[in-house]
Design a protein around this motif. Sequence first.
Motif, PDB file in Angstrom:
ATOM      1  N   MET A  28    -126.607 -27.014 -53.090  1.00 47.23           N
ATOM      2  CA  MET A  28    -126.658 -26.082 -51.967  1.00 47.23           C
ATOM      3  C   MET A  28    -125.709 -24.905 -52.170  1.00 47.23           C
ATOM      4  SD  MET A  28    -128.939 -27.118 -49.945  1.00 47.23           S
ATOM      5  CE  MET A  28    -128.682 -26.376 -48.346  1.00 47.23           C
ATOM      6  N   SER A  29    -124.767 -25.036 -53.096  1.00 48.24           N
ATOM      7  CA  SER A  29    -123.823 -23.941 -53.312  1.00 48.24           C
ATOM      8  C   SER A  29    -124.335 -22.981 -54.397  1.00 48.24           C
ATOM      9  CB  SER A  29    -122.447 -24.488 -53.685  1.00 48.24           C
ATOM     10  OG  SER A  29    -122.511 -25.178 -54.908  1.00 48.24           O
ATOM     11  N   HIS A  30    -125.592 -23.116 -54.782  1.00 52.24           N
ATOM     12  CA  HIS A  30    -126.143 -22.214 -55.792  1.00 52.24           C
ATOM     13  C   HIS A  30    -126.075 -20.755 -55.326  1.00 52.24           C
ATOM     14  CE1 HIS A  30    -128.574 -21.359 -59.363  1.00 52.24           C
ATOM     15  NE2 HIS A  30    -129.219 -20.475 -58.630  1.00 52.24           N
ATOM     16  N   GLY A  31    -126.356 -20.522 -54.042  1.00 51.65           N
ATOM     17  CA  GLY A  31    -126.283 -19.162 -53.505  1.00 51.65           C
ATOM     18  C   GLY A  31    -124.894 -18.567 -53.643  1.00 51.65           C
ATOM     19  N   GLU A  32    -123.878 -19.425 -53.497  1.00 50.93           N
ATOM     20  CA  GLU A  32    -122.497 -18.923 -53.591  1.00 50.93           C
ATOM     21  C   GLU A  32    -122.130 -18.560 -55.027  1.00 50.93           C
ATOM     22  OE1 GLU A  32    -123.433 -20.937 -51.085  1.00 50.93           O
ATOM     23  OE2 GLU A  32    -123.020 -19.106 -49.959  1.00 50.93           O
ATOM     24  N   MET A  33    -122.885 -19.085 -55.984  1.00 51.63           N
ATOM     25  CA  MET A  33    -122.676 -18.662 -57.375  1.00 51.63           C
ATOM     26  C   MET A  33    -123.134 -17.209 -57.536  1.00 51.63           C
ATOM     27  SD  MET A  33    -121.340 -21.303 -58.754  1.00 51.63           S
ATOM     28  CE  MET A  33    -120.727 -21.959 -57.222  1.00 51.63           C
ATOM     29  N   LEU A  34    -124.186 -16.835 -56.792  1.00 50.38           N
ATOM     30  CA  LEU A  34    -124.592 -15.430 -56.744  1.00 50.38           C
ATOM     31  C   LEU A  34    -123.461 -14.569 -56.184  1.00 50.38           C
ATOM     32  CD1 LEU A  34    -127.676 -16.594 -56.834  1.00 50.38           C
ATOM     33  CD2 LEU A  34    -128.192 -14.553 -55.545  1.00 50.38           C
ATOM     34  N   MET A  35    -122.915 -15.050 -55.059  1.00 50.06           N
ATOM     35  CA  MET A  35    -121.823 -14.330 -54.407  1.00 50.06           C
ATOM     36  C   MET A  35    -120.641 -14.180 -55.362  1.00 50.06           C
ATOM     37  SD  MET A  35    -119.461 -15.734 -51.380  1.00 50.06           S
ATOM     38  CE  MET A  35    -118.437 -16.646 -52.515  1.00 50.06           C
ATOM     39  N   LEU A  36    -120.295 -15.295 -56.038  1.00 51.87           N
ATOM     40  CA  LEU A  36    -119.189 -15.285 -56.990  1.00 51.87           C
ATOM     41  C   LEU A  36    -119.433 -14.242 -58.073  1.00 51.87           C
ATOM     42  CD1 LEU A  36    -116.586 -16.930 -57.574  1.00 51.87           C
ATOM     43  CD2 LEU A  36    -117.951 -18.331 -59.109  1.00 51.87           C
ATOM     44  N   GLY A  37    -120.658 -14.228 -58.618  1.00 56.29           N
ATOM     45  CA  GLY A  37    -121.009 -13.248 -59.637  1.00 56.29           C
ATOM     46  C   GLY A  37    -120.864 -11.828 -59.110  1.00 56.29           C
ATOM     47  N   GLY A  38    -121.293 -11.610 -57.864  1.00 57.18           N
ATOM     48  CA  GLY A  38    -121.185 -10.285 -57.256  1.00 57.18           C
ATOM     49  C   GLY A  38    -119.739  -9.825 -57.145  1.00 57.18           C
ATOM     50  N   TYR A  39    -118.864 -10.699 -56.619  1.00 59.01           N
ATOM     51  CA  TYR A  39    -117.451 -10.322 -56.461  1.00 59.01           C
ATOM     52  C   TYR A  39    -116.770 -10.141 -57.816  1.00 59.01           C
ATOM     53  CZ  TYR A  39    -117.359 -10.848 -51.406  1.00 59.01           C
ATOM     54  OH  TYR A  39    -117.576 -10.681 -50.080  1.00 59.01           O
ATOM     55  N   LEU A  40    -117.116 -10.997 -58.789  1.00 58.36           N
ATOM     56  CA  LEU A  40    -116.523 -10.863 -60.124  1.00 58.36           C
ATOM     57  C   LEU A  40    -116.911  -9.526 -60.737  1.00 58.36           C
ATOM     58  CD1 LEU A  40    -116.916 -14.439 -61.621  1.00 58.36           C
ATOM     59  CD2 LEU A  40    -114.788 -13.206 -61.185  1.00 58.36           C
ATOM     60  N   TRP A  83    -123.078 -28.543 -50.002  1.00 59.61           N
ATOM     61  CA  TRP A  83    -123.087 -27.686 -48.810  1.00 59.61           C
ATOM     62  C   TRP A  83    -121.651 -27.409 -48.380  1.00 59.61           C
ATOM     63  CZ3 TRP A  83    -123.659 -28.964 -43.060  1.00 59.61           C
ATOM     64  CH2 TRP A  83    -123.947 -27.804 -42.350  1.00 59.61           C
ATOM     65  N   GLY A  84    -120.826 -28.451 -48.448  1.00 59.79           N
ATOM     66  CA  GLY A  84    -119.401 -28.279 -48.147  1.00 59.79           C
ATOM     67  C   GLY A  84    -118.761 -27.255 -49.070  1.00 59.79           C
ATOM     68  N   VAL A  85    -119.064 -27.353 -50.353  1.00 59.99           N
ATOM     69  CA  VAL A  85    -118.536 -26.393 -51.321  1.00 59.99           C
ATOM     70  C   VAL A  85    -118.989 -24.986 -50.949  1.00 59.99           C
ATOM     71  CG1 VAL A  85    -118.658 -25.647 -53.726  1.00 59.99           C
ATOM     72  CG2 VAL A  85    -118.426 -28.068 -53.196  1.00 59.99           C
ATOM     73  N   SER A  86    -120.270 -24.880 -50.545  1.00 62.28           N
ATOM     74  CA  SER A  86    -120.819 -23.592 -50.164  1.00 62.28           C
ATOM     75  C   SER A  86    -120.036 -22.977 -48.996  1.00 62.28           C
ATOM     76  CB  SER A  86    -122.298 -23.797 -49.813  1.00 62.28           C
ATOM     77  OG  SER A  86    -122.735 -22.852 -48.877  1.00 62.28           O
ATOM     78  N   THR A 129    -125.626 -22.202 -63.218  1.00 63.49           N
ATOM     79  CA  THR A 129    -124.736 -21.428 -62.346  1.00 63.49           C
ATOM     80  C   THR A 129    -124.377 -20.095 -62.997  1.00 63.49           C
ATOM     81  OG1 THR A 129    -122.810 -22.594 -63.221  1.00 63.49           O
ATOM     82  CG2 THR A 129    -123.758 -23.445 -61.181  1.00 63.49           C
ATOM     83  N   ALA A 130    -124.267 -20.082 -64.339  1.00 64.79           N
ATOM     84  CA  ALA A 130    -123.952 -18.830 -65.036  1.00 64.79           C
ATOM     85  C   ALA A 130    -125.056 -17.798 -64.804  1.00 64.79           C
ATOM     86  CB  ALA A 130    -123.768 -19.087 -66.526  1.00 64.79           C
TER      87      ALA A 130
END
Lengths: 303, 240
Positions: A40-52, A104-107, A207-208
């Motif tokens: 469920m935290s796959h979307g947050e990997m997008l976010m992480l990539g965006g901020y990086l 989901w918690g990680v997300s 995730t990459a």
Amino acid sequence: MSEYALLLGQLFNGISVASILLLAALGLALSFGLMGVINMSHGEMLMLGGYLSFLTLRFAPARAAFALAFVAAFFGAGVFGALLEVTLIRRLYGRPLDTLLATWGVSLALQQAARSIFGPIGVEVTAPKWLAGSITVKGGALGGLNFPFVRLFIIGLAVAVLVVMWAIITRTRLGLCVRAVHQDRDMAEALGVRTRLVDLVMFSLGTAIAGLAGAALALIAPVTPTVGQSYIVYAFMVVILGGLGRLLGTLLAAVLVGLFSASVQIFTSVSFADVLLLTFVIAFIQLRPRGIMVVRTRALEEA
Amino acid sequence: MTKRAALELETLTVAYGSACVLSDVSLRVAEGELVALLGRNGAGKTTLLRTVMGLHKPVAGRVLLGGEDVTSLPASSRASLGIGYVPQGRGIFPHLTVWENLTIAYAAVRGRGRNPDPRMIQFVFELFPAIYQLRHRKGGFLSGGEQQQLAIARALLTEPKLLLLDEPTEGIQPSVVQDIAQALCHIGRTLNIAIMLVEQFLDFAWSIADRFYVLQRGRLVAEGETEKDAPQSVAHLLSV
């Protein structure tokens, strides 16, 4: 603008949306489609990539910054994915509901962390000058058509990632091990394949790629703490619609969803287009429960 | 003249939850020896092989491979130390080609930090010429007999010291059973590989094995040599 131009414009929009969906869904096709892990935290990997990507463009030297932003997003999200696999996912294999809750918690944690660090308002990434322009058709039957370079770049990136992933899965030793593990985990292990390592590498690669998607997304929309949430549902939809464990299916589904949204939006509002899209997907899954490309898989059946 | 042991099990106990499947099993397979493991359905034969391979964790006891304790190692490491496995149902990857099914086994050899021996693939194709003909076919399209040959060929490409076979004759036509029996004898003689074979058919077991063990409800109840003991001596332990 003529009708043809309008139609062609919407077609281009549809393919542009499809390329972003494809980038977001390809990583998920690895973790969910091949390994059966619901992240469920796959979307947050997008976010992480965006901020990086945002941070790299801000602090790195200007010349190499654009390429570096993608490298940072790819490897940053990949390393985070590897950590997530080792600390959490690996301990929950075969327990899909627990995996869903934990990720989901990680997300939620990642969204709040982003809110605390960068604030609730999105940060903007400025595309380099050579990406700022667009191709415009002047006059003729297709007069007024406009193809922004950024959109073309993202379509190219999505195609490139798809081709590289296809090559890895069908042409390399790692890909052979992945396919073997997918079909019969115990037998692969008994032939000397270190299945735990294969899981780690594939999850991390997934995730990459999501990180890469995030960096691409940052070029056309501001990066916000909840940017991942707006794509995660579509990404899951594309993977399920495409058929689990099939890259070609994922591609077709992304194009289908992208074109469907874009063409319906000609007649109606964005939110009603979403309603129609979900109805369409539900109807499609009723007719073809295993998606566009049928392949025997145990990922969902055993869950 | 006691040969060195390829495999030793010491008081091995395996349980699924609270149900004990194997209790206190100790046995020994010498280098180059062909040992048959007999027993009724549900006696624990398959579980025993899976535990040796490392696909089940024992509750107690030890598994020794060539004198080395491997009880805590995962299956992939055991494959690299020299166990080849042909499971019940053959375990062919249906969507991989025959060639891919074979070369995946190189993972075990690479785990030893060296490259696969090209003589082994030559040996395998001489032993099973049909497999070479079928190398571009998907594993799932092969007949039962072809799949069995492929499974044995694949296990050999891990370059094992010990080969585990789970009912290699199950669901295979009699003419192919003969081929497989000959192939197994040939493998044992020329490569000096120890073989442990799970079998239901006494005749087949007696035609190729040097020694036998009989499992009954998770315990070893008989053992002997096929030259000294007649098949009838254990028949009452196997009849349903």
